[in-house]
Scaffold this active site. Structure first.
Site, PDB file in Angstrom:
ATOM      1  CG  ASP A   1      -1.766  -1.211   1.361  1.00  0.00           C
ATOM      2  OD1 ASP A   1      -2.266  -1.698   0.328  1.00  0.00           O
ATOM      3  OD2 ASP A   1      -1.910  -1.709   2.489  1.00  0.00           O
TER       4      ASP A   1
ATOM      5  CE  LYS B   1       3.086  -2.434  -4.250  1.00  0.00           C
ATOM      6  NZ  LYS B   1       2.589  -2.101  -2.911  1.00  0.00           N
TER       7      LYS B   1
ATOM      8  N   GLY C   1      -4.137  -4.126  -4.536  1.00  0.00           N
ATOM      9  CA  GLY C   1      -5.174  -3.169  -4.918  1.00  0.00           C
ATOM     10  C   GLY C   1      -4.494  -1.857  -5.198  1.00  0.00           C
ATOM     11  CG  HIS C   2      -1.660  -1.454  -7.819  1.00  0.00           C
ATOM     12  ND1 HIS C   2      -0.895  -1.426  -6.687  1.00  0.00           N
ATOM     13  CD2 HIS C   2      -1.154  -2.435  -8.581  1.00  0.00           C
ATOM     14  CE1 HIS C   2       0.018  -2.366  -6.767  1.00  0.00           C
ATOM     15  NE2 HIS C   2      -0.118  -2.996  -7.907  1.00  0.00           N
TER      16      HIS C   2
ATOM     17  CD  GLN D   1       0.847  -8.857  -2.646  1.00  0.00           C
ATOM     18  OE1 GLN D   1       1.655  -9.539  -3.243  1.00  0.00           O
ATOM     19  NE2 GLN D   1      -0.346  -8.604  -3.152  1.00  0.00           N
TER      20      GLN D   1
HETATM   21  P1  GDP Z   1      -0.404   0.292  -3.789  1.00  0.00           P
HETATM   22  O1  GDP Z   1      -1.077  -1.018  -3.553  1.00  0.00           O
HETATM   23  O2  GDP Z   1       1.016   0.307  -3.331  1.00  0.00           O
HETATM   24  O3  GDP Z   1      -0.577   0.783  -5.191  1.00  0.00           O
HETATM   25  O4  GDP Z   1      -1.118   1.359  -2.865  1.00  0.00           O
HETATM   26  P2  GDP Z   1      -2.689   1.667  -2.749  1.00  0.00           P
HETATM   27  O5  GDP Z   1      -3.222   2.052  -4.063  1.00  0.00           O
HETATM   28  O6  GDP Z   1      -3.356   0.576  -1.997  1.00  0.00           O
HETATM   29  O7  GDP Z   1      -2.640   2.868  -1.718  1.00  0.00           O
HETATM   30  C1  GDP Z   1      -2.144   4.070  -2.000  1.00  0.00           C
HETATM   31  C2  GDP Z   1      -3.268   5.079  -1.825  1.00  0.00           C
HETATM   32  O8  GDP Z   1      -2.686   6.341  -1.651  1.00  0.00           O
HETATM   33  C3  GDP Z   1      -4.167   5.234  -3.037  1.00  0.00           C
HETATM   34  O9  GDP Z   1      -5.453   5.561  -2.604  1.00  0.00           O
HETATM   35  C4  GDP Z   1      -3.534   6.372  -3.816  1.00  0.00           C
HETATM   36  O10 GDP Z   1      -4.473   7.098  -4.611  1.00  0.00           O
HETATM   37  C5  GDP Z   1      -3.047   7.225  -2.703  1.00  0.00           C
HETATM   38  N1  GDP Z   1      -1.822   7.960  -2.985  1.00  0.00           N
HETATM   39  C6  GDP Z   1      -0.736   7.560  -3.701  1.00  0.00           C
HETATM   40  N2  GDP Z   1       0.229   8.493  -3.642  1.00  0.00           N
HETATM   41  C7  GDP Z   1      -0.249   9.508  -2.871  1.00  0.00           C
HETATM   42  C8  GDP Z   1       0.290  10.736  -2.403  1.00  0.00           C
HETATM   43  O11 GDP Z   1       1.425  11.108  -2.674  1.00  0.00           O
HETATM   44  N3  GDP Z   1      -0.509  11.500  -1.593  1.00  0.00           N
HETATM   45  C9  GDP Z   1      -1.762  11.136  -1.238  1.00  0.00           C
HETATM   46  N4  GDP Z   1      -2.456  11.927  -0.457  1.00  0.00           N
HETATM   47  N5  GDP Z   1      -2.308   9.979  -1.662  1.00  0.00           N
HETATM   48  C10 GDP Z   1      -1.562   9.174  -2.451  1.00  0.00           C
END
Ligand code: GDP
Length: 433
Positions: A13, A16, A40-41, A225
């Site tokens: 999370d 990525k 879940g991206h 992950q």
């Molecule tokens: P992943 O599984 O690593 O892709 O991460 P997720 O998508 O589960 O979680 C990242 C969350 O943070 C998502 O809701 C993104 O839209 C949000 N997000 C990503 N980068 C940023 C950021 O720099 N600032 C903020 N406020 N939200 C972000």
């Protein structure tokens, strides 16, 4: 040609998906190499949110081909649902932009049922899996009784395999867990349907990758992950069932280690974790609540509230070691605006002894008391910044302290969920110097 592996440096999370979407226009191929739809991206492009679980996060870039490698476990229903959604929205006009390896193993209904049944039975000791059948599917792969994507296209062999495996699965489901058995005939029918729908996407992804590399294209490998959920290097047993470290890209996509140029470690500006397991810098009180609400820390796959805490440089150093990071991205820096002061964990105290190294055993990680360094916070809103120099001095000091503590340059900063809310300090795909 440069190959770049992007992996999570924490417990997943880290954001990525957003960064893969941002990096993808520079790459011709984006390749997922492990995990399943437990990932879940969340991508936000021009204000429109897209959540992807299996399809690589390069798909919103019309010029990118997206491969699902043999190391991924695929739930056909989820993949088809995601492809349909992308098609309906006009984001996938050309099916050849998503290719699935015939070698990828399938997540079948008995895997999902067993995942849920086992977590239910474990009660207080549950791992906190997403209940999507990922672990049980990897178990069958390793036990050499898995059914693969290519098998969906061979109806006779498929029916035989399903009947053979059903016997063992239903024995556990019915006999041990007292759950409903899975009807093998209905599953054969269902799989044939999935096979017909997936056929246009099934391909020899390893060959496509090889050709792209020979043609001198940039390739981006997308991890799911994070390092501390890795089956070998994570906080076992509170981990996922695959290797998520950078090295897994080689096996899961089909590329030799000699073909890898760069490894990007992605971290949040603080730490979060979902599910059970130790978390040395966790803040369970008001501060944790504040980070959760400011950072919207709720899972994209399950909606579960994420546990939150300060940034942990001990973990990041360990992640840099096991992944071989050449560069770091620090995400969600905007979330820290308004915190009067910030803390970074630089060492642990375990049984009275101070260590800067990540411990070997779960028991030691559970006992670890974080030793913090305090830095000044900032009040400015960062979300409009587009250059590093536009960031407040205290934000830059925080970033540069991370660089020094982890000994890896921070080259990308994310200051909001939008694609454009990204600051780059160096060309990500430059050849390794
Ligand atoms: P992943 O599984 O690593 O892709 O991460 P997720 O998508 O589960 O979680 C990242 C969350 O943070 C998502 O809701 C993104 O839209 C949000 N997000 C990503 N980068 C940023 C950021 O720099 N600032 C903020 N406020 N939200 C972000």
């Amino acid at each position: 040609m440069t190959t770049l592996i992007a992996v999570g440096a924490q417990w997943g999370d880290e954001g990525k998906g957003k960064l893969v979407d941002w990096l993808a226009p520079q790459a011709q191929l984006v390749v997922r190499f492990q995990g399943g739809n437990n990932a879940g991206h969340t991508l936000v492009v021009e204000g429109v949110q897209t959540v992807l679980h299996v399809v690589p996060a390069g798909v919103l870039n019309p010029g990118t081909v997206n491969l699902i490698g043999g190391g991924v476990v695929v739930d056909p229903a989820v993949l088809l649902g995601e492809l349909d959604q992308l098609k309906e929205r006009g984001a996938l006009r050309d099916p050849s932009r998503v290719r699935v390896s015939g070698r990828a193993h399938l997540i079948l209904p008995w895997h999902t049922a067993l995942d849920k049944a086992r977590e239910e039975a474990a009660r207080g000791k549950a791992i906190g899996t997403t209940g999507r059948g990922i672990g049980p599917a990897y178990e069958d792969k390793v036990a050499r009784r898995g059914i693969r994507v290519a098998d969906l296209l061979r109806p006779d062999a498929l029916a035989e395999a399903i009947h053979r495996v059903a016997e063992q699965k239903n024995f556990e489901l019915e006999g041990y867990h007292k759950w409903e058995p899975i009807d093998p005939d209905a599953l054969v029918e269902q799989c044939s349907e999935w096979g017909r729908a997936l056929e246009p996407y099934v391909d020899h992804t390893e060959r496509i990758l090889d050709h792209a590399l020979r043609d001198g294209k940039h390739v981006l490998f997308e991890g799911a992950q994070g390092t501390f959920l890795d089956i070998d290097h994570g906080t076992y047993p509170y981990v996922t069932s695959s290797n998520c470290v950078a090295g897994a890209a080689c096996a899961g996509a089909g590329i030799g280690p000699t073909g890898i140029d760069r490894v990007l470690g992605i971290t949040k500006a603080y730490t979060t974790r979902v599910g059970g397991g130790p978390f040395p810098t966790e803040e369970t009180g008001e501060l944790g609540e504040k980070l959760r609400s400011l950072g919207s820390e709720f899972g994209a796959t399950t909606g579960r509230a994420r546990r939150c805490g300060w940034l942990d440089a001990v973990m990041l150093r360990e992640a840099a070691t096991v992944n071989g990071f050449t560069q770091l991205a620090v995400n969600k820096l905007d979330v820290l605006s308004g915190m009067p002061e910030l803390r970074i964990c630089t060492a642990y105290k375990i049984g009275g002894k101070v260590t800067e190294e990540f411990p070997m055993t779960l028991a030691e990680i559970e006992q670890a008391e974080p030793i913090y360094e305090t830095l000044p916070g900032w009040t400015e809103d960062l979300t409009g910044a587009r250059e590093y120099d536009e960031l407040p001095g205290d934000t830059r000091r925080y970033v540069e302290r991370i660089e020094a503590l982890v000994n890896v340059p921070v080259e990308i900063l994310s200051i909001g969920p939008g694609r454009d809310q990204t600051i780059s300090r160096a060309e990500p795909f430059r050849p390794r110097g």
